[in-house]
Motif scaffolding. Structure first.
Motif, short mmCIF file in Angstrom:
data_model
loop_
_atom_site.label_atom_id
_atom_site.label_comp_id
_atom_site.label_asym_id
_atom_site.label_seq_id
_atom_site.Cartn_x
_atom_site.Cartn_y
_atom_site.Cartn_z
N PRO A 1 -30.26 -21.44 -3.76
CA PRO A 1 -30.50 -21.42 -2.34
C PRO A 1 -31.58 -20.65 -2.25
N PRO A 2 -32.02 -20.75 -0.92
CA PRO A 2 -33.30 -19.87 -0.46
C PRO A 2 -33.35 -18.34 -0.86
N ALA A 3 -34.51 -17.76 -1.04
CA ALA A 3 -34.45 -16.56 -1.54
C ALA A 3 -33.81 -15.37 -0.49
N ARG A 4 -34.00 -15.74 0.74
CA ARG A 4 -33.56 -14.72 1.82
C ARG A 4 -32.08 -14.78 1.81
N GLU A 5 -31.35 -15.92 1.47
CA GLU A 5 -29.77 -15.73 1.34
C GLU A 5 -29.33 -15.20 0.02
N GLN A 6 -30.25 -15.66 -0.92
CA GLN A 6 -29.94 -14.90 -2.40
C GLN A 6 -29.91 -13.10 -2.06
N ALA A 7 -30.88 -12.81 -1.10
CA ALA A 7 -30.89 -11.37 -1.20
C ALA A 7 -29.72 -10.74 -0.12
N GLU A 8 -29.40 -11.53 0.78
CA GLU A 8 -28.41 -11.31 1.60
C GLU A 8 -27.12 -11.02 0.79
N THR A 9 -26.92 -12.03 -0.13
CA THR A 9 -25.73 -12.30 -0.73
C THR A 9 -25.86 -10.92 -1.84
N LEU A 10 -26.71 -10.68 -2.47
CA LEU A 10 -26.96 -9.47 -3.28
C LEU A 10 -26.51 -8.14 -2.59
N ARG A 11 -27.32 -8.01 -1.49
CA ARG A 11 -26.84 -6.85 -0.58
C ARG A 11 -25.40 -6.55 -0.38
N GLN A 12 -24.54 -7.66 0.04
CA GLN A 12 -23.29 -7.60 0.26
C GLN A 12 -22.53 -7.34 -0.98
N GLU A 13 -22.96 -7.86 -2.21
CA GLU A 13 -22.26 -7.50 -3.31
C GLU A 13 -22.50 -6.13 -3.91
N LEU A 14 -23.60 -5.70 -3.43
CA LEU A 14 -24.01 -4.15 -4.15
C LEU A 14 -23.40 -3.26 -3.12
N ALA A 15 -23.15 -3.61 -1.68
CA ALA A 15 -22.33 -2.73 -1.00
C ALA A 15 -20.92 -2.62 -1.30
N ALA A 16 -20.15 -3.75 -1.76
CA ALA A 16 -18.86 -3.82 -2.25
C ALA A 16 -18.79 -3.08 -3.47
N ARG A 17 -19.77 -3.29 -4.48
CA ARG A 17 -19.71 -2.64 -5.78
C ARG A 17 -19.95 -1.22 -5.54
N SER A 18 -20.94 -0.65 -4.71
CA SER A 18 -20.83 0.77 -4.29
C SER A 18 -19.55 1.46 -3.94
N GLN A 19 -18.87 0.60 -2.86
CA GLN A 19 -17.60 1.04 -2.56
C GLN A 19 -16.59 1.29 -3.64
N ARG A 20 -16.39 0.17 -4.38
CA ARG A 20 -15.42 0.06 -5.38
C ARG A 20 -15.61 1.10 -6.54
N GLN A 21 -17.02 1.26 -6.95
CA GLN A 21 -17.22 2.03 -8.08
C GLN A 21 -17.56 3.62 -7.78
N GLY A 22 -17.80 3.74 -6.69
CA GLY A 22 -18.15 5.17 -6.15
C GLY A 22 -19.58 5.25 -6.45
N LEU A 23 -20.46 4.42 -6.23
CA LEU A 23 -21.95 4.64 -6.78
C LEU A 23 -22.66 5.47 -5.70
N GLY A 24 -22.13 5.63 -4.40
CA GLY A 24 -22.95 6.50 -3.38
C GLY A 24 -24.11 5.84 -2.96
N TRP A 25 -24.40 4.35 -3.01
CA TRP A 25 -25.47 3.88 -2.44
C TRP A 25 -25.33 3.92 -0.91
N THR A 26 -26.14 4.53 -0.06
CA THR A 26 -26.03 4.67 1.38
C THR A 26 -26.72 3.76 2.01
N HIS A 27 -28.08 3.13 1.60
CA HIS A 27 -28.95 2.29 2.11
C HIS A 27 -29.22 1.05 1.07
N ILE A 28 -29.40 -0.02 1.30
CA ILE A 28 -29.73 -1.20 0.58
C ILE A 28 -30.75 -1.74 1.46
#
Length: 71
Positions: free
Chosen positions: A33-60
């Protein structure tokens, strides 16, 4: 070929100092898929991973990059 750099920051201090805790470059290409769509998908995955695993990422952050990617 377009590319985007996705970075995740922990806390406001790291964000202001631009010290990323996680960074990855996504590119578009044949069969992808286009790079921008991949980046948005990755951003959503990172936000979910941060919440699940308590990584504390506050800005992506998603930024376009002009680096040539190896073929």
């Amino acid at each position: 070929m377009s590319a985007y750099r996705v970075k995740a920051y922990r806390g406001t201090r790291n964000w202001r100092r631009r010290i990323a805790d996680y960074a990855q470059i996504v590119t578009d290409g044949e069969g992808k898929p286009p790079a921008r769509e991949q980046a948005e998908t990755l951003r959503q995955e990172l936000a979910a991973r941060s919440q699940r695993q308590g990584l504390g990422w506050t800005h992506i952050d998603i930024q376009p990059t002009n680096q040539e990617q190896p073929s």
